[in-house]
Scaffold this active site. Sequence first.
Site, PDB file in Angstrom:
ATOM      1  N   LYS A 191      13.512 -39.852  50.673  1.00  0.00           N
ATOM      2  CA  LYS A 191      14.507 -40.735  50.056  1.00  0.00           C
ATOM      3  C   LYS A 191      15.491 -41.287  51.102  1.00  0.00           C
ATOM      4  CE  LYS A 191      12.487 -40.444  46.138  1.00  0.00           C
ATOM      5  NZ  LYS A 191      12.593 -39.554  45.009  1.00  0.00           N
TER       6      LYS A 191
HETATM    7  C1  LIG Z   1      11.896 -38.939  43.796  1.00  0.00           C
HETATM    8  C2  LIG Z   1      12.221 -39.345  42.412  1.00  0.00           C
HETATM    9  C3  LIG Z   1      12.752 -38.448  41.479  1.00  0.00           C
HETATM   10  C4  LIG Z   1      12.822 -36.973  41.708  1.00  0.00           C
HETATM   11  O1  LIG Z   1      13.616 -36.593  42.780  1.00  0.00           O
HETATM   12  P1  LIG Z   1      13.594 -35.054  43.234  1.00  0.00           P
HETATM   13  O2  LIG Z   1      14.832 -34.932  44.065  1.00  0.00           O
HETATM   14  O3  LIG Z   1      12.342 -34.858  44.016  1.00  0.00           O
HETATM   15  O4  LIG Z   1      13.659 -34.226  42.015  1.00  0.00           O
HETATM   16  C5  LIG Z   1      13.151 -38.927  40.247  1.00  0.00           C
HETATM   17  N1  LIG Z   1      13.006 -40.225  39.934  1.00  0.00           N
HETATM   18  C6  LIG Z   1      12.486 -41.120  40.786  1.00  0.00           C
HETATM   19  C7  LIG Z   1      12.375 -42.555  40.374  1.00  0.00           C
HETATM   20  C8  LIG Z   1      12.050 -40.703  42.045  1.00  0.00           C
HETATM   21  O5  LIG Z   1      11.475 -41.586  42.881  1.00  0.00           O
END
Ligand SMILES: *Cc1c(COP(=O)(O)O)cnc(C)c1O
Length: 393
Positions: A191
């Site tokens: 991210k």
């Molecule tokens: C990555 C992601 C999540 C989940 O994030 P985590 O921190 O891995 O739980 C939720 N929603 C979207 C749209 C994502 O891309």
Amino acid sequence: MTVRTGALAGRTVPFHAPSIGEAEIAAVVDVLRSGWLTTGPRAKEFERAFAAAVGAPHAVALNSATAALHLALEAAGVGPGDEVVVPTMTFAATAEVVLYLGARPVLADCDEATLNLAPGEIDRLLTPRTRAVIPVHYAGRPCDMDDITARSRAHGLTVIEDAAHCFPCTYRGRPIGAISDFTCFSFYATKTITTGEGGMVTTADEDAATRMRLMSLHGISGDAWKRYTSEGSWFYEVVAPGMKYNLTDIAAALGLVQLGRAEEFRRERTRIASRYSAAFETLSEVRCPEPAGDGEHAWHLYPIRLRLDRLRIGRGPFTAALKAANVGCSVHFIPLHVHPYYRDAHGYRSDQFPNASAAYEELVSLPIYPAMTDADVDYVVEAVRSVVAAHRR
Ligand SMILES: *Cc1c(COP(=O)(O)O)cnc(C)c1O
């Protein structure tokens, strides 16, 4: 298909590489030497700094965005029999949290151009059991929050933003994180900023923040802790059946350094997105992602769409050809309604989601992260051009 000549020759561009510098490494080493590894002073500092960064009164640090979404729904009072509107064009996490609470995720189609939740879906899918809506800022492009907020308010729905792609970013001058009842962020490895695994939920509702803190750590009351300190440091009270969702100080230390670099990272991703968009403007077989309308774009992803009517190749072989050219790519997303669980257990069909179903066949996410050089971007562009040139109709 590899580019064999010139300055670009022999390159490999992975789909993602994290930007971890010496400052992040030093911050983690400091925590390791401090003797306090789990949730403590660094996590508190990370919460304060993050809340300040998005202008939110409260921020709760957690070990994932999935945890953030779960706790936000729980604090909003969503429970068995309730319905929550969730876009089908998202990752599994956005919908599964609704099921954790015994409620039902009601899948919604996306806008044809932006692939964000189409606001009209909120009205179309509304029933007496609808309690909340979870807009996802797809690829980092903010949803039309004014429209979504107005429709949700009219029906008394809680708005929980899934901002896993959208930090840092603003919508009509307001930071994402200070708009809705709850906003959930992800610090997963790929991210826009990372703690390896991690998340944050922001809210202006103090009671909700207190509830989420309580539920993030086994339902152990912080108040009880304070009230009974005379009993000794061993005393605690479980006042609700909570979860185990706290963020470690090791992760928070990493997050604090990344937070300080978030704007720099975003500038780098914007540079890459602009370079891609300029290059693909003249490539009529490829459709570029929509630029931001009423705000910034966090550019977590750069998803192109293939104009399949102009190509003799589908998305699957297209991604395979990019891989053969040493370019990493991905698909965001396989819509939820396509997955066996949602198809079989919930009975969803592709024709219920015409926009998401059509987009799924066309989507290819190209690499976009600060460590990419202009030459890396140019290499990806050349690889896309070569695959298109070899399969033009
Ligand atoms: C990555 C992601 C999540 C989940 O994030 P985590 O921190 O891995 O739980 C939720 N929603 C979207 C749209 C994502 O891309």
